[in-house]
Design a protein around this motif. Sequence first.
Motif, PDB file in Angstrom:
ATOM      1  N   ALA A  89       0.812  -1.220   0.000  1.00 27.20           N
ATOM      2  CA  ALA A  89       0.000   0.000   0.000  1.00 27.20           C
ATOM      3  C   ALA A  89       0.846   1.271   0.000  1.00 27.20           C
ATOM      4  N   GLU A  90       2.025   1.235   0.616  1.00 23.21           N
ATOM      5  CA  GLU A  90       2.869   2.425   0.696  1.00 23.21           C
ATOM      6  C   GLU A  90       3.903   2.490  -0.433  1.00 23.21           C
ATOM      7  N   HIS A  91       3.791   1.598  -1.407  1.00 25.78           N
ATOM      8  CA  HIS A  91       4.718   1.570  -2.526  1.00 25.78           C
ATOM      9  C   HIS A  91       3.973   1.838  -3.834  1.00 25.78           C
ATOM     10  N   ARG A  92       4.715   2.222  -4.837  1.00 24.14           N
ATOM     11  CA  ARG A  92       4.170   2.334  -6.185  1.00 24.14           C
ATOM     12  C   ARG A  92       4.484   1.030  -6.917  1.00 24.14           C
ATOM     13  N   THR A  93       3.447   0.379  -7.422  1.00 25.93           N
ATOM     14  CA  THR A  93       3.628  -0.908  -8.073  1.00 25.93           C
ATOM     15  C   THR A  93       3.441  -0.756  -9.578  1.00 25.93           C
ATOM     16  N   VAL A  94       4.402  -1.234 -10.340  1.00 29.43           N
ATOM     17  CA  VAL A  94       4.356  -1.158 -11.794  1.00 29.43           C
ATOM     18  C   VAL A  94       4.413  -2.576 -12.356  1.00 29.43           C
ATOM     19  N   VAL A  95       3.483  -2.907 -13.231  1.00 28.12           N
ATOM     20  CA  VAL A  95       3.455  -4.211 -13.896  1.00 28.12           C
ATOM     21  C   VAL A  95       3.685  -3.990 -15.386  1.00 28.12           C
ATOM     22  N   ASP A  96       4.654  -4.691 -15.926  1.00 25.40           N
ATOM     23  CA  ASP A  96       5.024  -4.538 -17.334  1.00 25.40           C
ATOM     24  C   ASP A  96       5.196  -5.923 -17.949  1.00 25.40           C
ATOM     25  N   LEU A  97       4.101  -6.474 -18.452  1.00 27.70           N
ATOM     26  CA  LEU A  97       4.119  -7.798 -19.072  1.00 27.70           C
ATOM     27  C   LEU A  97       4.002  -7.646 -20.586  1.00 27.70           C
ATOM     28  N   ALA A  98       4.936  -8.218 -21.310  1.00 31.68           N
ATOM     29  CA  ALA A  98       4.910  -8.139 -22.770  1.00 31.68           C
ATOM     30  C   ALA A  98       3.687  -8.866 -23.320  1.00 31.68           C
ATOM     31  N   PRO A  99       3.090  -8.365 -24.400  1.00 35.33           N
ATOM     32  CA  PRO A  99       1.872  -9.005 -24.940  1.00 35.33           C
ATOM     33  C   PRO A  99       2.120 -10.350 -25.604  1.00 35.33           C
ATOM     34  N   ASP A 100       3.386 -10.691 -25.894  1.00 37.18           N
ATOM     35  CA  ASP A 100       3.660 -11.946 -26.596  1.00 37.18           C
ATOM     36  C   ASP A 100       4.025 -13.088 -25.659  1.00 37.18           C
ATOM     37  N   LEU A 101       3.761 -12.943 -24.362  1.00 30.85           N
ATOM     38  CA  LEU A 101       4.091 -14.022 -23.435  1.00 30.85           C
ATOM     39  C   LEU A 101       3.208 -15.241 -23.690  1.00 30.85           C
ATOM     40  N   PRO A 102       3.801 -16.422 -23.797  1.00 27.89           N
ATOM     41  CA  PRO A 102       2.993 -17.619 -24.015  1.00 27.89           C
ATOM     42  C   PRO A 102       2.329 -18.092 -22.723  1.00 27.89           C
ATOM     43  N   MET A 103       1.319 -18.920 -22.873  1.00 29.21           N
ATOM     44  CA  MET A 103       0.774 -19.611 -21.704  1.00 29.21           C
ATOM     45  C   MET A 103       1.824 -20.611 -21.230  1.00 29.21           C
ATOM     46  N   LEU A 104       1.899 -20.823 -19.921  1.00 31.04           N
ATOM     47  CA  LEU A 104       2.855 -21.767 -19.360  1.00 31.04           C
ATOM     48  C   LEU A 104       2.124 -22.886 -18.640  1.00 31.04           C
ATOM     49  N   GLU A 105       2.690 -24.091 -18.710  1.00 32.15           N
ATOM     50  CA  GLU A 105       2.142 -25.229 -17.971  1.00 32.15           C
ATOM     51  C   GLU A 105       2.701 -25.172 -16.551  1.00 32.15           C
ATOM     52  N   LEU A 106       1.930 -24.609 -15.647  1.00 30.35           N
ATOM     53  CA  LEU A 106       2.368 -24.428 -14.269  1.00 30.35           C
ATOM     54  C   LEU A 106       1.263 -24.840 -13.308  1.00 30.35           C
ATOM     55  N   ASP A 107       1.634 -24.995 -12.075  1.00 26.90           N
ATOM     56  CA  ASP A 107       0.658 -25.093 -10.992  1.00 26.90           C
ATOM     57  C   ASP A 107       0.390 -23.655 -10.551  1.00 26.90           C
ATOM     58  N   ALA A 108      -0.782 -23.143 -10.889  1.00 25.28           N
ATOM     59  CA  ALA A 108      -1.082 -21.727 -10.655  1.00 25.28           C
ATOM     60  C   ALA A 108      -1.009 -21.355  -9.181  1.00 25.28           C
ATOM     61  N   VAL A 109      -1.423 -22.270  -8.296  1.00 31.50           N
ATOM     62  CA  VAL A 109      -1.411 -21.972  -6.860  1.00 31.50           C
ATOM     63  C   VAL A 109       0.015 -21.797  -6.350  1.00 31.50           C
ATOM     64  N   LEU A 110       0.908 -22.711  -6.776  1.00 27.41           N
ATOM     65  CA  LEU A 110       2.298 -22.609  -6.331  1.00 27.41           C
ATOM     66  C   LEU A 110       2.968 -21.361  -6.891  1.00 27.41           C
ATOM     67  N   PHE A 111       2.729 -21.088  -8.179  1.00 28.04           N
ATOM     68  CA  PHE A 111       3.401 -19.936  -8.778  1.00 28.04           C
ATOM     69  C   PHE A 111       2.864 -18.629  -8.202  1.00 28.04           C
ATOM     70  N   GLU A 112       1.585 -18.584  -7.896  1.00 30.91           N
ATOM     71  CA  GLU A 112       1.034 -17.387  -7.248  1.00 30.91           C
ATOM     72  C   GLU A 112       1.727 -17.145  -5.914  1.00 30.91           C
ATOM     73  N   GLN A 113       1.991 -18.221  -5.162  1.00 31.93           N
ATOM     74  CA  GLN A 113       2.667 -18.056  -3.876  1.00 31.93           C
ATOM     75  C   GLN A 113       4.095 -17.549  -4.058  1.00 31.93           C
ATOM     76  N   VAL A 168       8.036  -0.742  -6.844  1.00 28.95           N
ATOM     77  CA  VAL A 168       8.231  -2.187  -7.015  1.00 28.95           C
ATOM     78  C   VAL A 168       7.759  -2.531  -8.418  1.00 28.95           C
ATOM     79  N   THR A 169       8.642  -3.125  -9.200  1.00 30.40           N
ATOM     80  CA  THR A 169       8.347  -3.386 -10.609  1.00 30.40           C
ATOM     81  C   THR A 169       8.345  -4.876 -10.898  1.00 30.40           C
ATOM     82  N   LEU A 170       7.274  -5.341 -11.513  1.00 25.57           N
ATOM     83  CA  LEU A 170       7.173  -6.730 -11.953  1.00 25.57           C
ATOM     84  C   LEU A 170       7.122  -6.725 -13.473  1.00 25.57           C
TER      85      LEU A 170
END
Length: 212
Positions: free
Chosen positions: A70-94, A113-115
């Motif tokens: 809440a006290e930080h500025r968060t920037v998300v920059d995901l390229a539009p050409d990212l493929p879908m990945l075969e992952l366990d979504a719950v684990l990767f979210e953690q 904070v930049t992702l």
Amino acid sequence: MRQYADLYDAAARDELAGTIQEEAERLTRFVTNLLDMTRLEAGGIVLDRQPVDLGEVVGTALQRTAPVLAEHRTVVDLAPDLPMLELDAVLFEQVLVNLLDNAAKHAPPGSMVTLKGRRHGDTVVLTVADEGPGLAPQDVAHVFEKFYRANDGDRRRAGTGLGLAICRGFVEALGGTIEAANRTDRPGAVFTITFPEATFAAAAPPEGAILE
């Protein structure tokens, strides 16, 4: 608050409730990390691999970490050409939750904070970068060790020293790698996750195609 409700006005009760919620959420993160480490050490991680849209997982992780960011500025920059990945979504979210929480711990209020996510050839690379003091030379090689906690003074919020160890365990279980380093463009740390082509989800067949 229930016993002495008459002693507090609405503003005081709201402040107390906010503190209770914040501490409960912090305790939940601690317990989650402890349970996740127990599962890792016991070999109890059962992957549920599904095609994952990275944007959706990032969005959910940001929702979960909204209070600590809440006290930080968060920037998300995901390229539009990212493929879908075969992952366990719950684990990767953690993994993302732990990295974002770590960034908030070590970076001062008001900092960014930049992702970022990019495709580089046959890999997908995601980075979480902060604007804190960065990693001391002696910390770089140890940050993913269980119970290791970098020393950056009194500013750091309390933690278990398990979050980054769990990140490494989960990422490796998912077929990727994770590295820690200092930023080259400004002060701060950057954590880099790399997934190889083997984790890319197979493209769905065109609608109406006949499968043999």
